[in-house]
Design an enzyme around this catalytic site. Structure first.
Site, PDB file in Angstrom:
ATOM      1  N   ASP A 136       0.875  -1.170   0.000  1.00  0.00           N
ATOM      2  CA  ASP A 136       0.000   0.000   0.000  1.00  0.00           C
ATOM      3  C   ASP A 136       0.913   1.220   0.000  1.00  0.00           C
ATOM      4  O   ASP A 136       1.510   1.557   1.022  1.00  0.00           O
ATOM      5  CB  ASP A 136      -0.906   0.001   1.224  1.00  0.00           C
ATOM      6  CG  ASP A 136      -1.804   1.230   1.290  1.00  0.00           C
ATOM      7  OD1 ASP A 136      -1.820   2.002   0.311  1.00  0.00           O
ATOM      8  OD2 ASP A 136      -2.471   1.425   2.319  1.00  0.00           O
ATOM      9  N   LYS A 149       3.148  11.366  -3.355  1.00  0.00           N
ATOM     10  CA  LYS A 149       2.174  10.702  -4.219  1.00  0.00           C
ATOM     11  C   LYS A 149       1.320  11.712  -4.988  1.00  0.00           C
ATOM     12  O   LYS A 149       0.854  11.429  -6.097  1.00  0.00           O
ATOM     13  CB  LYS A 149       1.294   9.794  -3.365  1.00  0.00           C
ATOM     14  CG  LYS A 149       0.275   8.953  -4.110  1.00  0.00           C
ATOM     15  CD  LYS A 149      -0.430   8.024  -3.134  1.00  0.00           C
ATOM     16  CE  LYS A 149      -1.507   7.190  -3.776  1.00  0.00           C
ATOM     17  NZ  LYS A 149      -2.157   6.281  -2.802  1.00  0.00           N
ATOM     18  N   GLU A 189      -7.421   0.885  -4.999  1.00  0.00           N
ATOM     19  CA  GLU A 189      -7.504   0.879  -3.539  1.00  0.00           C
ATOM     20  C   GLU A 189      -8.902   0.554  -3.011  1.00  0.00           C
ATOM     21  O   GLU A 189      -9.030  -0.220  -2.048  1.00  0.00           O
ATOM     22  CB  GLU A 189      -7.010   2.218  -2.993  1.00  0.00           C
ATOM     23  CG  GLU A 189      -5.513   2.410  -3.174  1.00  0.00           C
ATOM     24  CD  GLU A 189      -5.057   3.828  -2.901  1.00  0.00           C
ATOM     25  OE1 GLU A 189      -5.916   4.683  -2.600  1.00  0.00           O
ATOM     26  OE2 GLU A 189      -3.846   4.085  -2.989  1.00  0.00           O
ATOM     27  N   ASP A 235     -13.375   6.374   0.077  1.00  0.00           N
ATOM     28  CA  ASP A 235     -11.953   6.275   0.404  1.00  0.00           C
ATOM     29  C   ASP A 235     -11.318   7.667   0.359  1.00  0.00           C
ATOM     30  O   ASP A 235     -11.008   8.187  -0.705  1.00  0.00           O
ATOM     31  CB  ASP A 235     -11.279   5.339  -0.610  1.00  0.00           C
ATOM     32  CG  ASP A 235      -9.804   5.089  -0.308  1.00  0.00           C
ATOM     33  OD1 ASP A 235      -9.254   5.785   0.549  1.00  0.00           O
ATOM     34  OD2 ASP A 235      -9.223   4.196  -0.938  1.00  0.00           O
TER      35      ASP A 235
END
Length: 341
Positions: free
Chosen positions: A25, A87, A184, A206
């Site tokens: 992850d 990210k 994800e 999410d």
């Protein structure tokens, strides 16, 4: 022990030919690496017993790097060389990054993808991410005392092709064979056990440190069907922190001539205040800025008002995903809330 058996059609693997694969992850705020052992997932820890690895890399003038908690300690005193939330820059050019104005970094406008200037040279988001992935790879190799066959890596469902390719490039630079990128929300649904639940329609909301995804899934006979996905790859907890910091600065009448260290301190203080409001109705926002201390009381209602526009953006994406899936709210059997934010 082998974690994943990989065979071509019509070919069975002998026990000694089984190969080790890991799941990673790669998060905006934290990352981790896991395996499957005895049919159960297990997150791997380092020698200190720490499972989470803060997604932070610090570059030093002598060419060395620090990562994780060691790097996190220098976010304020060395903000330009301590890279967090990388990210958010994956596969993005200078014009794509909306929050640069509140960032402590010096950005270099390169074709295809922005770079960050450090004492060790200009670093691309791919290079920074590769440092994170390499640390997780070493952790897995130390656990098994063996080489890895490959890795399955999670990515936001709303990542575009450039962002997905950047993730693959970072993994390869870290010496990892990418077996698959998995969205994800789908990974979260499986991890939370929906694959054994009653059949029906589920929504996965999410909200991570840097990205927001909403997925509408249908479970039928043990198989997930993704009906619709939506979200915003530039919306997450970092934006909530920035909105809270901006609100406090506005309330206190400050905000001019902020140094890179001040910007980093505001980010850290906002996150601490936000997390404190999870369990308390009121918390203090406290930050040391250019020689003085900024202190301001924040209620949960204040935080919700300061970030209302961001939450509204997530709900707009939810409504669009429901429309795309041709599903009404009443048809949704359950909601899975994912990620720290």
């Amino acid at each position: 022990m082998a974690l994943l058996q990989i065979a071509e059609p019509g070919m069975a693997l002998a026990p000694h030919e089984r190969k080790i694969a890991i799941g990673i992850d790669l998060g905006t705020t934290n990352s981790l690496v896991a395996i499957v052992k005895d049919a159960l997932p297990k997150v791997l820890a380092n020698e200190k017993g720490e499972e989470l690895f803060p997604s932070v890399i610090r570059y030093l003038a002598d060419g060395r790097t620090q990562g994780g908690y060691d790097a996190l300690e220098h976010v304020i005193d060395d903000p330009k060389n301590t890279i967090v939330s990388v990210k958010r820059y994956m596969g993005r050019g200078l014009g794509d990054v909306s929050h640069i104005e509140s960032s402590p970094y010096d950005f270099v406008d390169e074709p295809g993808m922005v770079k960050l200037r450090t004492v060790a040279g200009d670093k691309s988001p791919v290079e920074v991410s590769a440092e994170i992935l390499a640390t997780l790879r070493y952790r897995a190799e130390d656990t098994f005392n063996d080489d890895l066959y490959g890795a399955v890596i999670t990515v936001p469902a709303y990542f575009d092709d450039a962002q997905r390719q950047a993730t693959k490039d970072a993994a390869r630079l870290a010496g990892l064979n990418v077996l698959r990128l998995i969205n994800e929300p789908t990974a979260a649904a499986i991890a939370y056990g929906l694959d054994t639940a009653a059949e029906g329609i589920y929504a996965v909301y999410d909200l991570g440190g840097g990205t927001f995804d909403i997925s509408i899934l249908r479970l039928s006979q043990g198989v997930f069907e993704v009906l619709a996905t939506g979200g915003d790859s530039a919306l997450g907890g970092d934006d909530y922190d920035r909105a809270l910091a901006d609100w406090v600065l506005q309330q206190s009448g400050q905000g001019a001539d902020l140094s890179p260290g001040d910007l980093a301190q505001l980010r850290v203080s906002a996150r601490a205040c936000k997390e404190a409001l999870t369990d308390h109705d009121r918390a203090e926002f406290r930050a040391g800025l250019h020689g003085h201390v900024l202190a301001h009381g924040v209620t949960r209602a204040d935080f919700e008002a300061a970030t209302l526009a961001l939450t509204t953006r997530t709900l707009q994406a939810v409504r669009k995903a429901l429309r795309d899936a041709q599903v009404s709210v009443d048809e949704v059997q359950g909601v899975v809330m994912v990620d720290g934010s």
